[in-house]
Design a protein around this motif. Structure first.
Motif, PDB file in Angstrom:
ATOM      1  N   GLU A   1       1.048  -1.335  -0.426  1.00 48.89           N
ATOM      2  CA  GLU A   1      -0.088  -0.210   0.333  1.00 48.89           C
ATOM      3  C   GLU A   1       1.049   1.224   0.164  1.00 48.89           C
ATOM      4  OE1 GLU A   1      -3.055   0.202   2.940  1.00 48.89           O
ATOM      5  OE2 GLU A   1      -3.475  -2.172   2.609  1.00 48.89           O
ATOM      6  N   LEU A   2       0.340   1.616  -1.223  1.00 48.86           N
ATOM      7  CA  LEU A   2       1.489   3.202  -1.093  1.00 48.86           C
ATOM      8  C   LEU A   2       0.893   4.625  -0.546  1.00 48.86           C
ATOM      9  CD1 LEU A   2       2.255   3.129  -5.600  1.00 48.86           C
ATOM     10  CD2 LEU A   2       3.150   2.189  -2.940  1.00 48.86           C
ATOM     11  N   ASP A   3       1.456   5.294   0.008  1.00 52.22           N
ATOM     12  CA  ASP A   3       1.222   6.210   1.400  1.00 52.22           C
ATOM     13  C   ASP A   3       1.881   7.826   1.172  1.00 52.22           C
ATOM     14  OD1 ASP A   3       0.506   7.873   3.890  1.00 52.22           O
ATOM     15  OD2 ASP A   3       1.245   7.028   4.911  1.00 52.22           O
ATOM     16  N   VAL A   4       1.474   8.918   0.326  1.00 48.78           N
ATOM     17  CA  VAL A   4       2.764   9.619   0.238  1.00 48.78           C
ATOM     18  C   VAL A   4       2.220  10.840   1.265  1.00 48.78           C
ATOM     19  CG1 VAL A   4       2.855  11.561  -1.415  1.00 48.78           C
ATOM     20  CG2 VAL A   4       1.617   9.511  -2.544  1.00 48.78           C
ATOM     21  N   VAL A   5       3.295  10.910   1.797  1.00 54.76           N
ATOM     22  CA  VAL A   5       3.805  11.847   2.701  1.00 54.76           C
ATOM     23  C   VAL A   5       4.676  12.827   2.368  1.00 54.76           C
ATOM     24  CG1 VAL A   5       3.024  10.049   4.391  1.00 54.76           C
ATOM     25  CG2 VAL A   5       5.695  10.581   4.335  1.00 54.76           C
ATOM     26  N   ASP A   6       4.335  14.677   3.131  1.00 55.50           N
ATOM     27  CA  ASP A   6       4.909  15.425   3.353  1.00 55.50           C
ATOM     28  C   ASP A   6       6.185  15.312   4.245  1.00 55.50           C
ATOM     29  OD1 ASP A   6       3.421  17.247   1.747  1.00 55.50           O
ATOM     30  OD2 ASP A   6       2.576  17.415   2.805  1.00 55.50           O
ATOM     31  N   GLY A   7       6.930  15.930   3.611  1.00 56.02           N
ATOM     32  CA  GLY A   7       8.449  15.866   4.408  1.00 56.02           C
ATOM     33  C   GLY A   7       8.897  14.465   4.290  1.00 56.02           C
ATOM     34  N   ILE A   8       9.528  13.701   5.464  1.00 52.51           N
ATOM     35  CA  ILE A   8      10.553  12.737   5.645  1.00 52.51           C
ATOM     36  C   ILE A   8      10.198  11.731   6.851  1.00 52.51           C
ATOM     37  CG2 ILE A   8      12.864  11.558   6.423  1.00 52.51           C
ATOM     38  CD1 ILE A   8      12.773  13.598   4.012  1.00 52.51           C
ATOM     39  N   PRO A   9       9.067  11.143   6.664  1.00 53.51           N
ATOM     40  CA  PRO A   9       8.848   9.533   7.807  1.00 53.51           C
ATOM     41  C   PRO A   9       9.981   9.509   8.342  1.00 53.51           C
ATOM     42  CG  PRO A   9       8.343   9.006   4.989  1.00 53.51           C
ATOM     43  CD  PRO A   9       9.407   9.962   5.426  1.00 53.51           C
ATOM     44  N   ASP A  10       9.039   9.217   9.271  1.00 56.09           N
ATOM     45  CA  ASP A  10       9.937   8.725  10.902  1.00 56.09           C
ATOM     46  C   ASP A  10      10.894   7.167  10.335  1.00 56.09           C
ATOM     47  OD1 ASP A  10       8.834  11.371  12.315  1.00 56.09           O
ATOM     48  OD2 ASP A  10       7.466  10.041  13.239  1.00 56.09           O
ATOM     49  N   GLU A  11      10.128   6.816   9.766  1.00 55.86           N
ATOM     50  CA  GLU A  11      10.421   5.690   8.940  1.00 55.86           C
ATOM     51  C   GLU A  11      11.823   5.080   8.498  1.00 55.86           C
ATOM     52  OE1 GLU A  11       5.903   4.258   9.505  1.00 55.86           O
ATOM     53  OE2 GLU A  11       7.201   5.650   8.470  1.00 55.86           O
ATOM     54  N   TYR A  12      11.972   6.120   7.887  1.00 57.17           N
ATOM     55  CA  TYR A  12      12.882   6.818   7.046  1.00 57.17           C
ATOM     56  C   TYR A  12      14.320   7.133   7.767  1.00 57.17           C
ATOM     57  CZ  TYR A  12      16.203   7.787   3.435  1.00 57.17           C
ATOM     58  OH  TYR A  12      17.221   7.795   2.304  1.00 57.17           O
TER      59      TYR A  12
ATOM     60  N   GLU B   1      20.802  14.298   7.646  1.00 54.62           N
ATOM     61  CA  GLU B   1      19.583  14.400   8.345  1.00 54.62           C
ATOM     62  C   GLU B   1      19.824  15.581   7.241  1.00 54.62           C
ATOM     63  OE1 GLU B   1      16.723  14.334  11.836  1.00 54.62           O
ATOM     64  OE2 GLU B   1      17.700  13.147  11.914  1.00 54.62           O
ATOM     65  N   ALA B   2      20.371  16.239   7.565  1.00 50.64           N
ATOM     66  CA  ALA B   2      20.238  17.945   6.761  1.00 50.64           C
ATOM     67  C   ALA B   2      20.011  17.370   4.909  1.00 50.64           C
ATOM     68  CB  ALA B   2      21.379  18.864   7.101  1.00 50.64           C
ATOM     69  N   GLU B   3      21.192  17.073   4.736  1.00 47.30           N
ATOM     70  CA  GLU B   3      20.935  16.683   3.157  1.00 47.30           C
ATOM     71  C   GLU B   3      19.371  15.683   2.989  1.00 47.30           C
ATOM     72  OE1 GLU B   3      21.968  16.502  -0.798  1.00 47.30           O
ATOM     73  OE2 GLU B   3      22.925  17.452   1.297  1.00 47.30           O
ATOM     74  N   VAL B   4      19.002  14.928   3.685  1.00 48.18           N
ATOM     75  CA  VAL B   4      17.824  14.725   3.326  1.00 48.18           C
ATOM     76  C   VAL B   4      16.801  15.427   3.407  1.00 48.18           C
ATOM     77  CG1 VAL B   4      16.198  12.487   4.034  1.00 48.18           C
ATOM     78  CG2 VAL B   4      18.660  11.685   4.035  1.00 48.18           C
ATOM     79  N   ARG B   5      16.993  16.006   4.609  1.00 48.26           N
ATOM     80  CA  ARG B   5      15.524  17.303   4.549  1.00 48.26           C
ATOM     81  C   ARG B   5      15.912  18.337   3.887  1.00 48.26           C
ATOM     82  NH1 ARG B   5      13.147  15.886   8.847  1.00 48.26           N
ATOM     83  NH2 ARG B   5      13.436  14.853  10.977  1.00 48.26           N
ATOM     84  N   SER B   6      17.160  18.662   2.704  1.00 45.30           N
ATOM     85  CA  SER B   6      16.636  19.644   2.142  1.00 45.30           C
ATOM     86  C   SER B   6      16.207  18.231   0.298  1.00 45.30           C
ATOM     87  CB  SER B   6      18.468  20.043   1.199  1.00 45.30           C
ATOM     88  OG  SER B   6      19.329  19.032   1.167  1.00 45.30           O
ATOM     89  N   LEU B   7      16.718  17.451   0.606  1.00 45.49           N
ATOM     90  CA  LEU B   7      16.496  16.695  -0.862  1.00 45.49           C
ATOM     91  C   LEU B   7      15.264  16.904  -1.017  1.00 45.49           C
ATOM     92  CD1 LEU B   7      17.926  15.328  -3.135  1.00 45.49           C
ATOM     93  CD2 LEU B   7      17.962  13.487  -2.294  1.00 45.49           C
ATOM     94  N   TYR B   8      14.674  15.447  -0.352  1.00 44.15           N
ATOM     95  CA  TYR B   8      13.255  15.330  -0.443  1.00 44.15           C
ATOM     96  C   TYR B   8      12.381  16.388  -0.091  1.00 44.15           C
ATOM     97  CZ  TYR B   8      15.880  10.720  -0.685  1.00 44.15           C
ATOM     98  OH  TYR B   8      16.107   9.968  -1.591  1.00 44.15           O
ATOM     99  N   ASP B   9      10.882  16.536  -0.363  1.00 41.86           N
ATOM    100  CA  ASP B   9       9.848  17.715  -0.247  1.00 41.86           C
ATOM    101  C   ASP B   9       8.885  16.232   0.291  1.00 41.86           C
ATOM    102  OD1 ASP B   9       9.290  16.422  -2.059  1.00 41.86           O
ATOM    103  OD2 ASP B   9       7.818  18.268  -3.053  1.00 41.86           O
ATOM    104  N   GLY B  10       9.159  15.198   0.098  1.00 43.88           N
ATOM    105  CA  GLY B  10       7.950  14.424   1.081  1.00 43.88           C
ATOM    106  C   GLY B  10       8.797  12.834   0.354  1.00 43.88           C
ATOM    107  N   MET B  11       8.134  11.699   0.780  1.00 45.47           N
ATOM    108  CA  MET B  11       7.866  10.397   0.588  1.00 45.47           C
ATOM    109  C   MET B  11       6.922   9.551   0.268  1.00 45.47           C
ATOM    110  SD  MET B  11      12.055   9.587   2.156  1.00 45.47           S
ATOM    111  CE  MET B  11      12.867   9.057   0.923  1.00 45.47           C
ATOM    112  N   VAL B  12       7.344   8.304  -0.457  1.00 44.92           N
ATOM    113  CA  VAL B  12       6.500   7.792  -0.325  1.00 44.92           C
ATOM    114  C   VAL B  12       6.628   6.563   0.519  1.00 44.92           C
ATOM    115  CG1 VAL B  12       4.844   6.211  -1.846  1.00 44.92           C
ATOM    116  CG2 VAL B  12       5.719   8.243  -3.011  1.00 44.92           C
ATOM    117  N   ARG B  13       5.588   6.340   1.702  1.00 49.24           N
ATOM    118  CA  ARG B  13       5.810   5.261   2.571  1.00 49.24           C
ATOM    119  C   ARG B  13       5.098   3.837   1.728  1.00 49.24           C
ATOM    120  NH1 ARG B  13       2.730   4.688   6.469  1.00 49.24           N
ATOM    121  NH2 ARG B  13       3.486   4.158   8.060  1.00 49.24           N
TER     122      ARG B  13
END
Length: 165
Positions: free
Chosen positions: A90-101, A119-131
């Motif tokens: 099941e695909l769950d599109v989320v804003d920001g970085i999921p805690d699980e990531y 973590e700074a690099e990740v936050r600057s690269l992704y505006d959201g992710m898919v769980r």
């Protein structure tokens, strides 16, 4: 497979060891109809396997088209310990970085300073992710001590029948 059977397998100590590892191999059918198997970080929350990916990942259209997946989590020693899981993604599109990531990438060897930079690099690269959330619908543990691949079990049974004939 009944849910209680799946739970029994996943609650075994070896299964729990494997579910605490960093990587699984995710198998799915790509949009062109051919199989894919990719290594991907994961976390287990006690009921589901959570994978995270970028919103533009090529696997997402494939998973929307056919959400059935298989996962393999194993060791690199002999004899290997192998946990095989099947389920529906099941695909769950989320804003920001999921805690699980952030959790699933926390076990790599990083100094605290490297962790802050990563973590700074990740936050600057992704505006959201898919769980990608996989609830197991089938599971098998192979440890080569108490459990074997089904084909090997069959060969052992056939050999025993020949020896007793």
């Amino acid at each position: 497979m009944r849910p209680t059977e799946i739970t029994d397998i996943l609650n075994r100590p070896i299964s729990q060891e494997l579910l605490a590892r960093d990587l699984t191999r995710l198998a799915y059918i790509a949009k062109d109809g051919t199989p894919r198997s990719i290594p991907i970080a994961f976390t287990w929350n006690g009921a589901e396997i959570i994978l995270c990916t970028s919103k533009n990942a090529p696997k997402l259209p494939a998973l929307r088209n056919n959400p059935m997946v298989a996962l393999t989590i194993d060791t690199e020693v002999h004899p290997p310990k192998i946990l095989l899981i099947r389920g529906r993604a099941e695909l769950d599109v989320v804003d920001g970085i999921p805690d699980e990531y952030l959790q699933m990438n926390g076990s790599y060897q990083m100094t605290p300073e490297q962790r802050v930079e990563w973590e700074a690099e990740v936050r600057s690269l992704y505006d959201g992710m898919v769980r990608i959330v996989v609830t197991p619908t089938w599971a098998k543990l192979i440890d080569f001590e108490t459990t074997l691949p089904t084909a090997v079990e069959e060969l052992i049974r056939q050999r025993a029948e020949r020896q007793h004939a």
